[in-house]
Design a protein around this motif. Sequence first.
Motif, PDB file in Angstrom:
ATOM      1  N   MET A  76     -13.876   9.717  -7.990  1.00 22.90           N
ATOM      2  CA  MET A  76     -12.731   8.960  -7.522  1.00 22.90           C
ATOM      3  C   MET A  76     -12.637   7.663  -8.308  1.00 22.90           C
ATOM      4  N   THR A  77     -11.457   7.325  -8.680  1.00 24.61           N
ATOM      5  CA  THR A  77     -11.208   6.117  -9.440  1.00 24.61           C
ATOM      6  C   THR A  77     -10.620   5.058  -8.512  1.00 24.61           C
ATOM      7  N   LEU A  78     -11.162   3.865  -8.576  1.00 25.90           N
ATOM      8  CA  LEU A  78     -10.619   2.764  -7.790  1.00 25.90           C
ATOM      9  C   LEU A  78      -9.472   2.116  -8.543  1.00 25.90           C
ATOM     10  N   THR A  79      -8.321   2.052  -7.895  1.00 25.68           N
ATOM     11  CA  THR A  79      -7.172   1.381  -8.485  1.00 25.68           C
ATOM     12  C   THR A  79      -6.990   0.025  -7.810  1.00 25.68           C
ATOM     13  N   LYS A  80      -6.021  -0.723  -8.281  1.00 24.00           N
ATOM     14  CA  LYS A  80      -5.714  -2.011  -7.659  1.00 24.00           C
ATOM     15  C   LYS A  80      -5.275  -1.819  -6.214  1.00 24.00           C
ATOM     16  N   ASP A  81      -4.577  -0.717  -5.943  1.00 20.23           N
ATOM     17  CA  ASP A  81      -4.141  -0.440  -4.572  1.00 20.23           C
ATOM     18  C   ASP A  81      -5.330  -0.205  -3.651  1.00 20.23           C
ATOM     19  N   HIS A  82      -6.333   0.527  -4.136  1.00 19.81           N
ATOM     20  CA  HIS A  82      -7.535   0.752  -3.335  1.00 19.81           C
ATOM     21  C   HIS A  82      -8.265  -0.557  -3.057  1.00 19.81           C
ATOM     22  N   ILE A  83      -8.439  -1.356  -4.059  1.00 17.94           N
ATOM     23  CA  ILE A  83      -9.182  -2.610  -3.900  1.00 17.94           C
ATOM     24  C   ILE A  83      -8.435  -3.561  -2.970  1.00 17.94           C
ATOM     25  N   GLY A  84      -7.120  -3.653  -3.143  1.00 20.64           N
ATOM     26  CA  GLY A  84      -6.329  -4.499  -2.247  1.00 20.64           C
ATOM     27  C   GLY A  84      -6.403  -4.021  -0.801  1.00 20.64           C
ATOM     28  N   GLY A  85      -6.317  -2.712  -0.597  1.00 19.68           N
ATOM     29  CA  GLY A  85      -6.425  -2.154   0.751  1.00 19.68           C
ATOM     30  C   GLY A  85      -7.783  -2.403   1.368  1.00 19.68           C
ATOM     31  N   LEU A  86      -8.846  -2.265   0.564  1.00 16.46           N
ATOM     32  CA  LEU A  86     -10.194  -2.509   1.078  1.00 16.46           C
ATOM     33  C   LEU A  86     -10.414  -3.975   1.444  1.00 16.46           C
ATOM     34  N   ILE A  87      -9.917  -4.871   0.610  1.00 17.41           N
ATOM     35  CA  ILE A  87     -10.054  -6.298   0.908  1.00 17.41           C
ATOM     36  C   ILE A  87      -9.291  -6.652   2.179  1.00 17.41           C
ATOM     37  N   PHE A  88      -8.069  -6.133   2.304  1.00 16.93           N
ATOM     38  CA  PHE A  88      -7.265  -6.415   3.491  1.00 16.93           C
ATOM     39  C   PHE A  88      -7.883  -5.781   4.727  1.00 16.93           C
ATOM     40  N   LEU A  89      -8.504  -4.605   4.579  1.00 19.46           N
ATOM     41  CA  LEU A  89      -9.192  -3.963   5.694  1.00 19.46           C
ATOM     42  C   LEU A  89     -10.374  -4.808   6.158  1.00 19.46           C
ATOM     43  N   CYS A  90     -11.167  -5.300   5.220  1.00 18.82           N
ATOM     44  CA  CYS A  90     -12.308  -6.160   5.580  1.00 18.82           C
ATOM     45  C   CYS A  90     -11.834  -7.430   6.272  1.00 18.82           C
ATOM     46  N   PHE A  91     -10.783  -8.047   5.743  1.00 25.01           N
ATOM     47  CA  PHE A  91     -10.238  -9.256   6.356  1.00 25.01           C
ATOM     48  C   PHE A  91      -9.740  -8.971   7.768  1.00 25.01           C
ATOM     49  N   SER A  92      -9.033  -7.854   7.954  1.00 20.15           N
ATOM     50  CA  SER A  92      -8.471  -7.525   9.265  1.00 20.15           C
ATOM     51  C   SER A  92      -9.557  -7.200  10.280  1.00 20.15           C
ATOM     52  N   VAL A  93     -10.596  -6.483   9.856  1.00 22.48           N
ATOM     53  CA  VAL A  93     -11.699  -6.178  10.765  1.00 22.48           C
ATOM     54  C   VAL A  93     -12.413  -7.476  11.174  1.00 22.48           C
ATOM     55  N   GLY A  94     -12.660  -8.362  10.224  1.00 19.51           N
ATOM     56  CA  GLY A  94     -13.279  -9.650  10.538  1.00 19.51           C
ATOM     57  C   GLY A  94     -12.405 -10.477  11.459  1.00 19.51           C
ATOM     58  N   TYR A  95     -11.112 -10.485  11.211  1.00 24.00           N
ATOM     59  CA  TYR A  95     -10.178 -11.215  12.061  1.00 24.00           C
ATOM     60  C   TYR A  95     -10.189 -10.640  13.473  1.00 24.00           C
ATOM     61  N   GLY A  96     -10.232  -9.308  13.581  1.00 27.68           N
ATOM     62  CA  GLY A  96     -10.283  -8.670  14.892  1.00 27.68           C
ATOM     63  C   GLY A  96     -11.564  -8.994  15.630  1.00 27.68           C
ATOM     64  N   TYR A  97     -12.673  -9.041  14.909  1.00 34.61           N
ATOM     65  CA  TYR A  97     -13.951  -9.387  15.531  1.00 34.61           C
ATOM     66  C   TYR A  97     -13.894 -10.798  16.109  1.00 34.61           C
ATOM     67  N   TYR A  98     -13.410 -11.739  15.315  1.00 33.25           N
ATOM     68  CA  TYR A  98     -13.349 -13.116  15.797  1.00 33.25           C
ATOM     69  C   TYR A  98     -12.253 -13.310  16.841  1.00 33.25           C
ATOM     70  N   ALA A  99     -11.220 -12.483  16.815  1.00 34.05           N
ATOM     71  CA  ALA A  99     -10.188 -12.568  17.853  1.00 34.05           C
ATOM     72  C   ALA A  99     -10.767 -12.182  19.206  1.00 34.05           C
ATOM     73  N   ASN A 100     -11.698 -11.256  19.211  1.00 35.06           N
ATOM     74  CA  ASN A 100     -12.323 -10.863  20.477  1.00 35.06           C
ATOM     75  C   ASN A 100     -13.351 -11.873  20.958  1.00 35.06           C
ATOM     76  N   GLN A 101     -13.697 -12.845  20.154  1.00 38.76           N
ATOM     77  CA  GLN A 101     -14.628 -13.896  20.561  1.00 38.76           C
ATOM     78  C   GLN A 101     -13.913 -15.074  21.228  1.00 38.76           C
ATOM     79  N   ILE A 102     -12.597 -15.042  21.276  1.00 34.95           N
ATOM     80  CA  ILE A 102     -11.823 -16.127  21.886  1.00 34.95           C
ATOM     81  C   ILE A 102     -12.098 -16.151  23.392  1.00 34.95           C
ATOM     82  N   PRO A 103     -12.535 -17.297  23.924  1.00 37.78           N
ATOM     83  CA  PRO A 103     -12.801 -17.348  25.371  1.00 37.78           C
ATOM     84  C   PRO A 103     -11.495 -17.398  26.169  1.00 37.78           C
ATOM     85  N   LEU A 104     -11.520 -16.770  27.314  1.00 35.42           N
ATOM     86  CA  LEU A 104     -10.364 -16.768  28.203  1.00 35.42           C
ATOM     87  C   LEU A 104     -10.658 -17.618  29.433  1.00 35.42           C
ATOM     88  N   PHE A 105      -9.627 -18.193  29.996  1.00 33.70           N
ATOM     89  CA  PHE A 105      -9.768 -18.901  31.260  1.00 33.70           C
ATOM     90  C   PHE A 105      -9.991 -17.870  32.365  1.00 33.70           C
TER      91      PHE A 105
END
Length: 158
Positions: A1-30
């Motif tokens: 399999m060859t990695l293209t710019k589309d693959h790399i961009g998707g992987l970076i955005f996936l990592c960012f979104s998963v990290g964002y989701g993890y920290y979103a679940n750490q938000i304390p609620l009243f």
Amino acid sequence: MTLTKDHIGGLIFLCFSVGYGYYANQIPLFPGDEYEPFHAKSMPTMLAMLGISLSLLQLVAAHRKNQVKASDMLSLAGLDFKIISKLLVLMVLFAIALEWVGFLISTVFFLAGGYWLLGERRPKILFLASVPFATGFWYVLTQLLDIYLAPGRFWAFI
């Protein structure tokens, strides 16, 4: 399999979104907010799920290409690192200016500076592209959403 710019961009955005989701679940609620239909975690969690969905869609769509052209391969040849570095410096200056002159003025200068770096030199266009957008965004944040934006240290001294 060859990695293209589309693959790399998707992987970076996936990592960012998963990290964002993890920290979103750490938000304390009243207490009691967990039973509300919309609370502090709602919007960040939805944005994380949307980001994960779009990045997976990007990865699947990029994988369906039968033939990979040489131009789709990862290459740094077409990037202008001089402009990229100037934009990064402009972002740092924007962050520093926020504290000193406030949101509205620093945003106007940030947008005008970014447009100027990207090639727009007409003062009228720079003004019309930055001032109404920054003012409108400031209005939405402060008047409609009732978010406090500090005016800046400079205005406190005056």
